[in-house]
Design a protein around this motif. Sequence first.
Motif, short mmCIF file in Angstrom:
data_model
loop_
_atom_site.label_atom_id
_atom_site.label_comp_id
_atom_site.label_asym_id
_atom_site.label_seq_id
_atom_site.Cartn_x
_atom_site.Cartn_y
_atom_site.Cartn_z
N HIS A 27 -30.72 18.75 80.86
CA HIS A 27 -30.36 18.57 79.46
C HIS A 27 -28.86 18.63 79.26
N HIS A 28 -28.42 18.24 78.07
CA HIS A 28 -27.01 18.09 77.77
C HIS A 28 -26.68 18.67 76.41
N ARG A 29 -25.41 18.98 76.19
CA ARG A 29 -24.97 19.51 74.89
C ARG A 29 -25.01 18.42 73.84
N LEU A 30 -25.57 18.74 72.67
CA LEU A 30 -25.77 17.75 71.62
C LEU A 30 -24.63 17.79 70.62
N THR A 31 -24.05 16.61 70.29
CA THR A 31 -23.06 16.51 69.24
C THR A 31 -23.56 15.49 68.23
N ILE A 32 -23.68 15.90 66.95
CA ILE A 32 -24.20 15.00 65.92
C ILE A 32 -23.04 14.22 65.31
N SER A 542 -25.94 32.38 72.68
CA SER A 542 -24.79 31.47 72.82
C SER A 542 -25.12 30.24 73.67
N ILE A 543 -26.33 30.16 74.19
CA ILE A 543 -26.72 29.04 75.05
C ILE A 543 -27.07 27.83 74.19
N ARG A 544 -26.61 26.65 74.62
CA ARG A 544 -26.89 25.43 73.86
C ARG A 544 -27.58 24.36 74.72
N GLY A 574 -30.92 31.68 67.22
CA GLY A 574 -30.04 32.43 66.34
C GLY A 574 -30.08 31.82 64.95
N PRO A 575 -29.51 32.51 63.94
CA PRO A 575 -29.59 32.03 62.57
C PRO A 575 -28.59 30.92 62.23
N GLY A 576 -27.51 30.79 62.97
CA GLY A 576 -26.47 29.83 62.65
C GLY A 576 -26.93 28.39 62.72
N ARG A 577 -26.19 27.51 62.03
CA ARG A 577 -26.56 26.10 61.97
C ARG A 577 -26.56 25.45 63.34
N ASP A 578 -25.66 25.90 64.22
CA ASP A 578 -25.56 25.29 65.54
C ASP A 578 -26.42 25.98 66.60
N ALA A 579 -27.11 27.05 66.20
CA ALA A 579 -27.89 27.83 67.17
C ALA A 579 -29.24 27.17 67.43
N LEU A 580 -29.18 25.96 67.95
CA LEU A 580 -30.39 25.18 68.19
C LEU A 580 -30.23 24.40 69.49
#
Length: 583
Positions: A27-32, A542-544, A574-580
Motif C-alpha cells: 500500500h501507499h500514502r494517500l494524497t487527496i 501515526s501510521i498511514r 484516530g479522531p483526526g481528519r487524516d487518521a485514516l
Amino acid sequence: MNNISSISNPIRAPRAAFLGSNLHHHHHRLTILPRRPNVVVCSSSVSTPTSPSLSVAQEANRIGSLSQVSGVLGCQWGDEGKGKLVDILAHHFDIVARCQNEREAVKLFHEIKGATPNHVTYTTLIDGYCTINDLEEALRLCKVMEAKGLYPGVVTYNSILRKLCEEGRIRDANKLLHEMSERKVVPDNGGANAGHTIYNAEGKKFALHLVPSGILNEDTLCVIGNGVVVHLPGLFEEIDGLESNGVSCEGRILVSDRAHLLFDFHQEVDGLREFELAKSFIGTTKRGIGPCYSSKVIRNGIRVGDLRHMDTFPQKLDVLLLDAASRFQGFNYGTEMLREEVEKYKRYAERLEPFIADTVHVMNDAILENKKILVEGGQATMLDIDFGTYPFVTSSSPSAGGICTGLGIAPRVVGDLIGVVKAYTTRVGSGPFPTEILGQGGDLLRFAGQEFGTTTGRPRRCGWLDIVALKYSCQINGFSSLNLTKLDVLSDLPEIRLGVSYKHINGTPIKSFPADLRLLEQLKASGISYEVLPGWKSDISSIRNYADLPLAARTYVERIEELCGVPVHYIGIGPGRDALIVK
C-alpha cells in the motif's frame, strides 16, 4: 483454516496461537487532490508484500471509482464514526445527502425475563429520573444500586449533582461532592455533542445533527432528505455555528419540502411519555424524534412545505397540539401557546425559504446528469425498526432500504455501500448486547475509546466485536466494503477476542442473528464462541500505510474480512481528519 482457539469463556481461556492469513497487500500514502478530476495520487512507501499487491493506479482510484450513488451506513448500534468517512469521501462527490436523523436518543428499558440490570442500566435510569424532575426516585435508585454492590461513578454523580443545583439544594450537592471525594470519584465537565463529529483541516471540531457531513467541502451540495425530521431551531443553530467558523452555507444546503417538522413540544411529549412508562424501564434524552415520527405515521404531522401556506398552518398546528393535550395530562395547551408558536414559525418560514426544495426532483435530476451522490445514513442497522433489536430501536430504517425511502431514489441506481463498524462493539442504554464486557475489562475499553454518550455523558456499554451481528448487517445491506474505525483503541490490549458464533444452551448452533430478545440475553452466559487473537501492544495512531501496521493488527483486520466475506477498505486509527488508512 487458521489455527485459532474457539472458546466459549473468554475470561478463563488461555491465550491462543494465531497464524495470520496471507491477505495483506503493498500500500501507499494517500494524497487527496481537488475534486475535478476525481483522482487521488499516492506517494510510495514500499514494504515487502507477502501476496500480490494492488497497483498504484488501483489504489489511487479506490475512492474515485466509487459508484455514482454510494452510501455510508452504520453496522452496529450507532456511534461508529460515519461522519469522518463522509467528510473525506465528500471531496469526490457533487452531492452529500442525509436520508435519516442521526440519533433517536430514545433508550428503552423494558424488563426482560432473565436479564439483570447492571451499572449502566441504573445510571441511565437515574439520569432519566433527574431529567423528568423526579429526584427522590433517582436518589432511591442510587441506594438500590449500592445495595446490589454497584457503586455510582462520575456520570451517575453528575446527573444527581446537576439536578440538586437546579433545585437550589446546594448544601446537599456539597455533601455529594464530599462523598465523591471520599470514594476517589473525580468530577468532570461531561460533554454536550451528538450526531456526526468531524474535523476540518485545521483540527477544528464540528458536531452536526442535521447538516450532512460534506458541508466542509465547499464544492459539495448538502441535501436533507424527506426521511429526516427537522428541528428548525437546531438546524439554524448548526448553520450559524458553521457560518461563524468560516463555513459558508449559502446556496449549499437544501431541505426537502416533504421532511416533517420536529417541534419543541415533541420534546416535551418525549419527557411525558418517559414519565408515563418509567415503571416499564423506558428512558429518553427528550429530543422528540420518536414522537415526531409518531405524528408522521398517524398522519397529523406538519411538513416543511406547509410553511409556505401560513394561512392553513395554524389549523394544522392546532390539531397536532390538541392531540398531544388529549394524550398526556401533563401537557398544558392553550390559545396563547398556539399564537406564540405560529408567530415563531412565521419567522422560521421566512428564513428557511431559500433552503426549501423538491429534493426528490433535485436528486433524480442529478442522477440523470451523472453527478456523483454520497448518501450519509443515520444511526445503524442494529437500530433499524424492522431488523434491529426491537423494541430497543429507532423509529426509522437506517439500513440500505432507508436510502430509497429517505431520498426518493430508485433501488437500481444505488451502487457501492460502505458499512462503518468499530473495531469493537458499543451500545448506548439498554437492550441485548451478547458480547458485552462487564466489570473492569469493559471500563478499560470504555475509557480508552472515550465511550460516553455525547449528549448526556452516560457511559456506553462496551464489548468485543460481534461477528454474528456484523455478518447479519452485511447480509441485509449488501456492503461492498467496510470502514473499520477506532482500531487504535485496542492497541494496549494483550489479546483481542472476536465473537464468531452463537449457540443454544444445549450446544446446538444458532444459524443467524435471532429476533428473540430472551435468547439474546441468555447468550451472555455461555452461548458465544470466541476466537482469541494476539494484541499488538503499540501505538498505531501515526501510521498511514496499511503495510506499516503491526502484523497482529493486520491479522485482526484480515480475520474480520475472512469471517464477514467483505473487504475492509478504510481503517480509522484516530479522531483526526487524516487518521485514516485506505487499504
